[in-house]
Design an enzyme around this catalytic site. Structure first.
Site, short mmCIF file in Angstrom:
data_model
loop_
_atom_site.label_atom_id
_atom_site.label_comp_id
_atom_site.label_asym_id
_atom_site.label_seq_id
_atom_site.Cartn_x
_atom_site.Cartn_y
_atom_site.Cartn_z
N ARG A 1 0.88 -1.19 0.00
CA ARG A 1 0.00 0.00 0.00
C ARG A 1 0.91 1.23 0.00
O ARG A 1 1.32 1.74 1.05
CB ARG A 1 -0.91 0.00 1.22
CG ARG A 1 -1.74 1.30 1.36
CD ARG A 1 -2.74 1.46 0.26
NE ARG A 1 -3.70 0.34 0.24
CZ ARG A 1 -4.39 -0.01 -0.82
NH1 ARG A 1 -4.23 0.65 -1.95
NH2 ARG A 1 -5.23 -1.03 -0.77
N GLN B 1 -7.78 -7.63 -8.84
CA GLN B 1 -7.73 -6.23 -9.25
C GLN B 1 -6.28 -5.81 -9.47
O GLN B 1 -5.39 -6.16 -8.69
CB GLN B 1 -8.35 -5.35 -8.16
CG GLN B 1 -8.07 -3.86 -8.37
CD GLN B 1 -9.10 -2.95 -7.75
OE1 GLN B 1 -10.27 -2.99 -8.15
NE2 GLN B 1 -8.65 -2.16 -6.79
N ARG C 1 2.14 -6.90 -9.29
CA ARG C 1 2.46 -6.32 -7.98
C ARG C 1 2.47 -7.34 -6.85
O ARG C 1 2.85 -7.03 -5.73
CB ARG C 1 1.50 -5.18 -7.64
CG ARG C 1 0.05 -5.63 -7.45
CD ARG C 1 -0.83 -4.48 -7.00
NE ARG C 1 -2.22 -4.90 -6.81
CZ ARG C 1 -3.14 -4.14 -6.23
NH1 ARG C 1 -2.84 -2.92 -5.80
NH2 ARG C 1 -4.38 -4.59 -6.10
N HIS D 1 1.76 2.75 -10.47
CA HIS D 1 0.79 3.29 -9.50
C HIS D 1 1.48 4.13 -8.43
O HIS D 1 1.47 3.78 -7.23
CB HIS D 1 0.03 2.11 -8.88
CG HIS D 1 -1.30 2.46 -8.28
ND1 HIS D 1 -1.43 3.27 -7.19
CD2 HIS D 1 -2.55 2.10 -8.63
CE1 HIS D 1 -2.71 3.39 -6.89
NE2 HIS D 1 -3.41 2.71 -7.73
N ASP E 1 -10.93 10.12 -8.27
CA ASP E 1 -10.47 8.88 -8.92
C ASP E 1 -10.77 9.02 -10.41
O ASP E 1 -11.87 8.74 -10.87
CB ASP E 1 -11.22 7.67 -8.32
CG ASP E 1 -10.53 6.36 -8.67
OD1 ASP E 1 -10.92 5.32 -8.10
OD2 ASP E 1 -9.58 6.39 -9.49
N GLU F 1 -0.59 8.53 -11.65
CA GLU F 1 -0.26 7.20 -12.16
C GLU F 1 -0.25 7.21 -13.69
O GLU F 1 -1.30 7.41 -14.32
CB GLU F 1 -1.29 6.20 -11.65
CG GLU F 1 -1.57 6.28 -10.15
CD GLU F 1 -2.89 5.65 -9.78
OE1 GLU F 1 -3.43 4.85 -10.57
OE2 GLU F 1 -3.40 5.94 -8.68
O1 TA6 Z 1 -5.55 3.87 -9.41
C1 TA6 Z 1 -6.69 4.20 -8.66
C2 TA6 Z 1 -7.38 2.92 -8.25
O2 TA6 Z 1 -7.80 2.19 -9.38
C3 TA6 Z 1 -8.55 3.27 -7.32
O3 TA6 Z 1 -9.79 3.05 -7.94
C4 TA6 Z 1 -8.31 2.37 -6.10
O4 TA6 Z 1 -8.92 1.13 -6.29
C5 TA6 Z 1 -6.78 2.29 -6.13
O5 TA6 Z 1 -6.48 2.08 -7.51
C6 TA6 Z 1 -6.15 1.29 -5.21
O6 TA6 Z 1 -6.45 -0.02 -5.63
P1 TA6 Z 1 -5.93 -1.24 -4.67
O7 TA6 Z 1 -6.30 -2.48 -5.39
O8 TA6 Z 1 -4.45 -1.04 -4.51
O9 TA6 Z 1 -6.63 -1.03 -3.36
#
Ligand code: TA6
Length: 311
Positions: free
Chosen positions: A78, A102, A107, A181, A226, A285
């Protein structure tokens, strides 16, 4: 004569190895690599996710990292600069990435340290690799393409450069998103402005991906933000009280994401600590995420970001 441009096999003993002139050192432990320059710049990269977790100039930390972030490989970091590949965001149903987590697996995979090269006595580069052979079986089954990623991190006096080469050594074309990111550390979100995005269309994820034209060339962040700015130009400037803090310049990438979860958003992010930390960060990003990059068998793609600090 050693070709300084090509990554050399790492001959670093378990402790640190210092160049004869002391300008450059690469210290490698079992889970991370630290680069340091005589100028006082340092960077630390976890082999897990090839995640940059620290970038400092004269001991000033320039990236935001949650104090609750796992750094042991148990879950994505994080903060810092996590890598997003082959999908950005929640994987769309009915697509080849639909079974992935996601932001994909880059990563959360262990990368190999491929080598290093000195570009000059004021810059050092290390290369990391991840390929389909290196994926765990479960992930490979979810995205069964043959691929190779070569990730270069270059530290100089004022910049941190990140570049990715995506290779398709197989025969089957695959589509991917890719994004760096980056969690930038800033003094105070209430004094922040972001420039370089005026006139662009952005998809606002807080408004069901509504397409909106950006009218400001000094974007302030006063609530959860966002946004995916589509087909953004080269550079974005992050300022505080009007003074530039960072310039983020992308190469070979199409889009820029601007994110700050703000007070309400951080409550939903378990590993976000301190919660007040949203006041000291902004995610700028660079990536190609608004559409899919298609890579045919035998082809390669390259893109990257230069993060420059104005101290
Ligand atoms: O890059 C922005 C984003 O897509 C947000 O929508 C939020 O989900 C963030 O990434 C963090 O995602 P994560 O999977 O690291 O919690």
């Amino acid at each position: 004569m050693v070709d300084k441009k090509k990554p050399q096999p790492l001959t670093v003993p378990s402790a640190s190895a210092t160049e004869p002139d002391g300008h450059i050192s690469i210290a490698q432990t079992s889970d991370r690599v630290t680069l340091s320059l005589r100028s006082g710049a340092t960077a630390t990269i976890l082999l897990y996710g090839a995640t940059i977790i620290s970038w400092k100039i004269n001991s000033k930390e320039l990236l935001w990292l949650s104090t609750a972030s796992s750094l042991d490989g148990s879950k994505p970091v994080r903060g810092g600069i996590p890598l997003v590949f082959p999908v950005f965001g929640p994987p769309p149903a009915g697509t080849p990435v639909e079974k992935l987590a996601q932001h994909g697996f880059a990563r959360s995979s262990r990368w190999e340290l491929m080598g290093r090269s000195e570009e000059s006595d004021e810059s050092v580069r290390v290369d990391f690799g991840l390929s389909s052979e290196g994926l765990d079986d479960e992930t490979k089954a979810k995205w069964p393409y043959t691929f190779g990623l070569l990730y270069s991190v270059t530290l100089t006096k004022e910049t941190l450069e990140t570049k990715m080469v995506v290779q398709n050594p197989g025969e089957e074309t695959f589509d991917f998103n890719i994004l760096f990111h980056t969690y930038l550390r800033i003094p105070d979100i209430t004094k922040l402005t972001v420039s370089g995005l005026s006139g662009l269309t952005y998809r606002d994820k807080t408004q069901n991906h509504a397409e909106i034209t950006e009218s400001s060339d000094a974007i302030a962040i006063t609530s959860q933000t966002d946004r995916v700015y589509v087909s953004a130009p080269g550079s974005v400037i992050v300022s505080s009280d009007g003074a530039p803090l960072f310039t983020v310049t992308k190469e070979g990438l199409n889009d820029v994401v601007l994110w700050n979860p703000y007070e309400d958003g951080v409550e939903k992010i378990e590993d976000w600590e301190p919660k007040e930390g949203y006041k000291e960060m902004v995610c700028v990003e660079a990536g190609s995420v608004a559409g899919w990059q298609s890579l045919e068998g035998g082809a390669a793609w390259e893109g990257g970001v230069v993060h420059k600090a104005h101290l």
